[in-house]
Write a protein that holds these residues in place. Structure first.
Motif, PDB file in Angstrom:
ATOM      1  N   MET A   1       0.833  -1.195   0.000  1.00  0.00           N
ATOM      2  CA  MET A   1       0.000   0.000   0.000  1.00  0.00           C
ATOM      3  C   MET A   1       0.869   1.246   0.000  1.00  0.00           C
ATOM      4  SD  MET A   1      -3.254  -1.013   2.386  1.00  0.00           S
ATOM      5  CE  MET A   1      -2.325  -1.791   3.700  1.00  0.00           C
ATOM      6  N   ALA A 167     -13.979   4.306  -2.356  1.00  0.00           N
ATOM      7  CA  ALA A 167     -15.057   4.090  -1.388  1.00  0.00           C
ATOM      8  C   ALA A 167     -16.400   4.572  -1.910  1.00  0.00           C
ATOM      9  CB  ALA A 167     -14.719   4.800  -0.075  1.00  0.00           C
ATOM     10  N   GLU A 179     -19.882  -0.906   3.830  1.00  0.00           N
ATOM     11  CA  GLU A 179     -18.896  -0.412   4.797  1.00  0.00           C
ATOM     12  C   GLU A 179     -18.080  -1.550   5.393  1.00  0.00           C
ATOM     13  OE1 GLU A 179     -18.011   2.578   5.323  1.00  0.00           O
ATOM     14  OE2 GLU A 179     -19.572   3.601   4.183  1.00  0.00           O
ATOM     15  N   LEU A 182     -15.473  -2.636   2.804  1.00  0.00           N
ATOM     16  CA  LEU A 182     -14.359  -1.683   2.723  1.00  0.00           C
ATOM     17  C   LEU A 182     -13.402  -1.847   3.898  1.00  0.00           C
ATOM     18  CD1 LEU A 182     -16.101   1.627   1.565  1.00  0.00           C
ATOM     19  CD2 LEU A 182     -14.750   0.042   0.182  1.00  0.00           C
ATOM     20  N   LYS A 183     -13.962  -2.043   5.082  1.00  0.00           N
ATOM     21  CA  LYS A 183     -13.122  -2.233   6.259  1.00  0.00           C
ATOM     22  C   LYS A 183     -12.262  -3.487   6.115  1.00  0.00           C
ATOM     23  CE  LYS A 183     -13.333  -2.608  11.309  1.00  0.00           C
ATOM     24  NZ  LYS A 183     -14.227  -2.629  12.494  1.00  0.00           N
ATOM     25  N   SER A 186      -9.375  -2.966   3.645  1.00  0.00           N
ATOM     26  CA  SER A 186      -8.353  -1.976   4.016  1.00  0.00           C
ATOM     27  C   SER A 186      -7.047  -2.609   4.486  1.00  0.00           C
ATOM     28  CB  SER A 186      -8.890  -1.036   5.095  1.00  0.00           C
ATOM     29  OG  SER A 186      -9.143  -1.734   6.301  1.00  0.00           O
ATOM     30  N   SER A 187      -7.067  -3.905   4.754  1.00  0.00           N
ATOM     31  CA  SER A 187      -5.828  -4.576   5.174  1.00  0.00           C
ATOM     32  C   SER A 187      -4.931  -4.912   3.984  1.00  0.00           C
ATOM     33  CB  SER A 187      -6.144  -5.856   5.959  1.00  0.00           C
ATOM     34  OG  SER A 187      -6.809  -6.796   5.128  1.00  0.00           O
ATOM     35  N   THR A 189      -5.387  -3.053   0.707  1.00  0.00           N
ATOM     36  CA  THR A 189      -5.435  -2.008  -0.300  1.00  0.00           C
ATOM     37  C   THR A 189      -5.663  -0.663   0.375  1.00  0.00           C
ATOM     38  OG1 THR A 189      -6.482  -1.334  -2.397  1.00  0.00           O
ATOM     39  CG2 THR A 189      -7.941  -2.163  -0.668  1.00  0.00           C
ATOM     40  N   ARG A 190      -5.413   0.415  -0.342  1.00  0.00           N
ATOM     41  CA  ARG A 190      -5.779   1.745   0.155  1.00  0.00           C
ATOM     42  C   ARG A 190      -7.197   2.066  -0.288  1.00  0.00           C
ATOM     43  NH1 ARG A 190      -1.773   6.396  -1.354  1.00  0.00           N
ATOM     44  NH2 ARG A 190      -3.402   7.583  -0.287  1.00  0.00           N
ATOM     45  N   VAL A 191      -8.034   2.439   0.643  1.00  0.00           N
ATOM     46  CA  VAL A 191      -9.402   2.852   0.343  1.00  0.00           C
ATOM     47  C   VAL A 191      -9.418   4.376   0.317  1.00  0.00           C
ATOM     48  CG1 VAL A 191     -11.805   2.798   1.096  1.00  0.00           C
ATOM     49  CG2 VAL A 191     -10.350   0.781   1.433  1.00  0.00           C
TER      50      VAL A 191
END
Length: 204
Positions: A1, A167, A179, A182-183, A186-187, A189-191
């Motif tokens: 990331m 997002a 949501e 997305l959470k 996030s581990s 990739t960049r959201v």
């Protein structure tokens, strides 16, 4: 990331499943009443980024869910999908048909890749196209966040592509599902927001 600057000539907007059969009221899902306002809003939200990427020489790639016609034109549908979406019928998501196409607002795409499962990498030519075009960075948008988007991003991650998930450029049938997905992503990739992505592209 990595937070390093992007090379726009080696970057693409990866549009997952923003097709007429999913989004248009006359498409397969629209006829069945299977829609959500957040999904319907995506093309308008994504278009400014698509325009910015085109203007700077980046790529637009549309991955399109596909029901392969079998004998007599009846689609080859996996049992789990048939159970979940019994309304799918002959002609829906058929290659070359109007319903299968990327929505007009986001056309044209530089590459169109048929997909037969959640991940756009599964048994498709997507990785071949990305490698041949020397694409290293993907801005990912589309539907649904917890399905096609999540599966595709995870497969991109294990193939060492740099990814950014938009997002507000993705959606699911419920905001909670969106949501949560997305959470989880996030581990790996960049959201970011579409505005963030436009800033990165225009300054590249």
């Amino acid at each position: 990331m990595s937070h390093a600057p992007i090379d726009i000539a080696r970057s693409a907007l990866l549009i997952v499943d923003l097709q007429n059969d999913f989004l248009d009221p006359e498409g397969a899902y629209g006829r069945a009443g299977q829609t959500a306002p957040a999904i319907a809003a995506l093309p308008e939200r994504v278009k400014p980024l698509a325009d910015a990427i085109r203007a700077k020489g980046g790529y637009i790639i549309s991955t399109q869910f596909t029901l392969v016609p079998g004998r007599g034109g009846e689609p080859l549908i996996s049992p789990h999908l048939k159970e979940l979406r019994p309304f799918l019928k002959k002609g829906d998501f058929q290659p070359g048909a109007w319903g299968h196409q990327l929505v007009d607002l986001l056309q044209p795409a530089d590459f169109t890749v048929e997909k037969v499962a959640y991940s756009a990498f599964y048994q498709s030519r997507l990785e071949f196209v990305l490698k041949k075009a020397a694409i290293e960075t993907l801005f990912v948008c589309g539907i649904v966040t917890n399905g096609g988007v999540a599966s595709t991003v995870r497969d991109a991650h294990v193939r060492d592509f740099r990814t950014f998930v938009l997002a507000d450029g993705c959606a699911a049938f419920s905001e909670t599902t969106h949501e949560t997905a997305l959470k989880d992503l996030s581990s790996i990739t960049r959201v970011i927001t579409i505005a963030d992505a436009i800033g990165m592209v225009t300054s590249a």
